[in-house]
Design a protein around this motif. Structure first.
Motif, mmCIF file in Angstrom:
data_model
loop_
_atom_site.group_PDB
_atom_site.id
_atom_site.type_symbol
_atom_site.label_atom_id
_atom_site.label_comp_id
_atom_site.label_asym_id
_atom_site.label_seq_id
_atom_site.Cartn_x
_atom_site.Cartn_y
_atom_site.Cartn_z
ATOM 1 N N CYS A 254 21.627 65.657 46.099
ATOM 2 C CA CYS A 254 20.730 65.892 44.973
ATOM 3 C C CYS A 254 21.386 66.926 44.062
ATOM 4 O O CYS A 254 21.892 67.951 44.547
ATOM 5 N N TYR A 255 21.401 66.661 42.742
ATOM 6 C CA TYR A 255 22.024 67.596 41.805
ATOM 7 C C TYR A 255 21.336 67.472 40.451
ATOM 8 O O TYR A 255 21.109 66.358 39.965
ATOM 9 N N TYR A 256 21.024 68.619 39.841
ATOM 10 C CA TYR A 256 20.371 68.625 38.534
ATOM 11 C C TYR A 256 21.299 69.208 37.479
ATOM 12 O O TYR A 256 21.970 70.220 37.696
ATOM 13 N N ALA A 257 21.321 68.568 36.298
ATOM 14 C CA ALA A 257 22.021 69.107 35.132
ATOM 15 C C ALA A 257 21.546 68.375 33.891
ATOM 16 O O ALA A 257 21.288 67.165 33.921
ATOM 17 N N ASP A 258 21.408 69.101 32.789
ATOM 18 C CA ASP A 258 21.143 68.515 31.468
ATOM 19 C C ASP A 258 19.972 67.543 31.459
ATOM 20 O O ASP A 258 20.059 66.443 30.894
ATOM 21 N N GLY A 259 18.882 67.921 32.103
ATOM 22 C CA GLY A 259 17.681 67.109 32.041
ATOM 23 C C GLY A 259 17.602 65.964 33.021
ATOM 24 O O GLY A 259 16.630 65.205 33.009
ATOM 25 N N THR A 260 18.608 65.810 33.891
ATOM 26 C CA THR A 260 18.630 64.705 34.848
ATOM 27 C C THR A 260 18.817 65.232 36.260
ATOM 28 O O THR A 260 19.657 66.109 36.500
ATOM 29 N N CYS A 261 18.037 64.702 37.185
ATOM 30 C CA CYS A 261 18.250 64.951 38.605
ATOM 31 C C CYS A 261 18.862 63.697 39.216
ATOM 32 O O CYS A 261 18.220 62.636 39.236
ATOM 33 N N TRP A 262 20.106 63.790 39.656
ATOM 34 C CA TRP A 262 20.762 62.691 40.349
ATOM 35 C C TRP A 262 20.546 62.862 41.844
ATOM 36 O O TRP A 262 20.668 63.974 42.380
ATOM 37 N N PHE A 263 20.250 61.770 42.537
ATOM 38 C CA PHE A 263 20.120 61.822 43.987
ATOM 39 C C PHE A 263 20.587 60.506 44.579
ATOM 40 O O PHE A 263 20.603 59.458 43.903
ATOM 41 N N THR A 264 21.006 60.542 45.835
ATOM 42 C CA THR A 264 21.587 59.370 46.481
ATOM 43 C C THR A 264 20.723 58.921 47.654
ATOM 44 O O THR A 264 20.018 59.723 48.270
ATOM 45 N N THR A 265 20.800 57.634 47.967
ATOM 46 C CA THR A 265 20.122 57.082 49.138
ATOM 47 C C THR A 265 21.126 56.246 49.924
ATOM 48 O O THR A 265 21.660 55.256 49.429
ATOM 49 N N LYS A 266 21.368 56.669 51.161
ATOM 50 C CA LYS A 266 22.428 56.052 51.955
ATOM 51 C C LYS A 266 22.038 54.681 52.493
ATOM 52 O O LYS A 266 22.906 53.832 52.733
ATOM 53 N N GLY A 267 20.729 54.462 52.708
ATOM 54 C CA GLY A 267 20.308 53.202 53.315
ATOM 55 C C GLY A 267 20.578 51.985 52.460
ATOM 56 O O GLY A 267 20.717 50.867 52.979
ATOM 57 N N ASP A 268 20.641 52.181 51.124
ATOM 58 C CA ASP A 268 20.901 51.049 50.231
ATOM 59 C C ASP A 268 22.071 51.311 49.279
ATOM 60 O O ASP A 268 22.286 50.555 48.343
ATOM 61 N N GLY A 269 22.835 52.368 49.522
ATOM 62 C CA GLY A 269 24.053 52.608 48.755
ATOM 63 C C GLY A 269 23.816 52.853 47.278
ATOM 64 O O GLY A 269 24.559 52.357 46.433
#
Length: 383
Positions: A254-269
């Protein structure tokens, strides 16, 4: 139309609608596809055991069980972050082992020389990832049922503090949003959720409201938030307390920058983007939407972002690579760790000036938690 291409067009189209027709860069990133890396092809393995682009160098800065400036580096190094320290910086790293867990730190001077190393958290359990706060603390998350978040001091001066108001569940990572004054949190279970914690007072995590993202099964479009009635998670798990909670298959980085939070889910790539100002989600990357056999990024895990706006996503398994997802929607390998297939890549984080990338191979060449190796990569990162 072939099904993968049809799905990709559908994803890009819905993302464009969610982000607004003028923002094509973000819309295209929803369908990130393989392409040439802006750093060029990978070169032969170097003396540190890494495969890097031309112009980059690396060194091993720590090995589990061995001394680093007097501190015995911990087993199973996992999530990490960098903090400015005058003209130097500090890299903190979790230890993903039961009962001992905790956090270690390495301090560097302005030239990158290691000056000290020490422990900042002890006797917690399975500390996986976490996140940095704007007030320069490190949130270390326990990846166990009803695990806690611990707020730690990267300098090791102040005692670590348990933060139960942030919820008790199988934590993975978190990211602070200073604009909306919330902290986003991922949950590493197949039917997990994305949460956000809204402190009563920004900068003080002792009290506040834990909320869970709500919505349907769509991969793009508007979402909502609802309070979690009982953040303690007993007897009912936090993810099962709110009707309509949106499910994510194995939340990871999980990472936040410039108005967006990016996050990953391993179960579905997948790599997701939450547009915080519009409260919408979209897919930045989905390995099932890449032509069969060509996906450069598999086993998505920890994620960070360069000062130039590129995402760097570490693999748990896969080809043991850190892959880049560029601002223009191209995904490509940035580095590879060969000969360590029994491990995973953890803790990617950039130094404050953006010139160095730190990460670990959690189990190294041995495949054991006692074999962790922590690396530094230096070079002309895009900024």
């Amino acid at each position: 139309m072939e099904r993968r291409n049809f799905l990709r067009v559908a994803v890009v189209g819905t993302a464009a609608a969610a982000f607004g027709g003028a923002n094509w860069r973000e819309a295209f990133a929803a369908g990130a596809q393989p392409g040439p890396s802006p750093y060029g092809p990978l070169q032969p393995v170097n003396s540190s055991g890494l495969v890097l682009p031309q112009g980059f160098s690396s060194r091993v800065i720590a090995r589990s069980g061995q001394k680093v400036a007097g501190y015995t580096w911990h087993a199973a190094p996992d999530g990490g972050a960098c903090f400015a320290d005058g003209t130097g910086w500090i890299y903190v790293s979790n230890s993903e082992v039961p009962l001992v867990g905790g956090v270690g730190a390495i301090k560097f001077d302005a030239q990158g020389t290691i000056t000290s190393a020490y422990r900042t958290l002890n006797f917690t359990s399975v500390n996986c990832a976490g996140g940095a706060t704007p007030w320069n603390t490190w949130l270390s998350c326990e990846e166990i049922d009803r695990g806690y978040v611990y707020e730690t001091d990267p300098w090791g001066v102040k005692a670590a503090v348990r933060r139960p108001a942030m919820g008790r569940f199988k934590h993975e990572a978190c990211a602070a949003d200073p604009v909306r004054k919330v902290v986003y949190l991922t949950e590493d279970v197949p039917d997990g959720c994305l949460y956000r914690f809204r402190p009563t007072t920004w900068g003080d995590l002792s009290a506040g409201t834990l909320e869970v993202m709500t919505g349907g099964t769509e991969t793009s479009g508007p979402v909502g938030w609802a309070p979690v009635p009982d953040p303690d998670g007993s007897p009912t798990a936090t993810r099962n307390q709110v009707s309509g909670a949106k499910r994510f298959n194995g939340g990871e980085g999980c990472y936040y920058a410039d108005g967006t939070c990016w996050f990953t889910t391993k179960g579905d790539g997948r790599v997701w983007a939450y547009n915080a100002s519009q409260s919408t989600i979209s897919l930045t990357y989905d390995d099932s939407l890449v032509p069969a056999g060509t996906a450069p990024l598999t086993g998505v895990d920890n994620v960070t972002r360069s000062s130039g706006g590129d995402l760097f996503v570490a693999e748990d398994g896969g080809n043991m690579e850190i892959c880049i997802i560029t601002r223009d929607g191209v995904v490509a390998p940035f580095l590879q760790v060969p000969g360590q297939s029994g491990s995973e890549i953890t803790g990617p984080a950039f130094s404050p000036d953006g010139s160095r990338l730190y990460f670990s191979s959690q189990r190294g060449t041995s495949g054991s938690s006692s074999g962790g190796i922590t690396y530094e990569v230096s070079g002309p990162f895009r900024r």
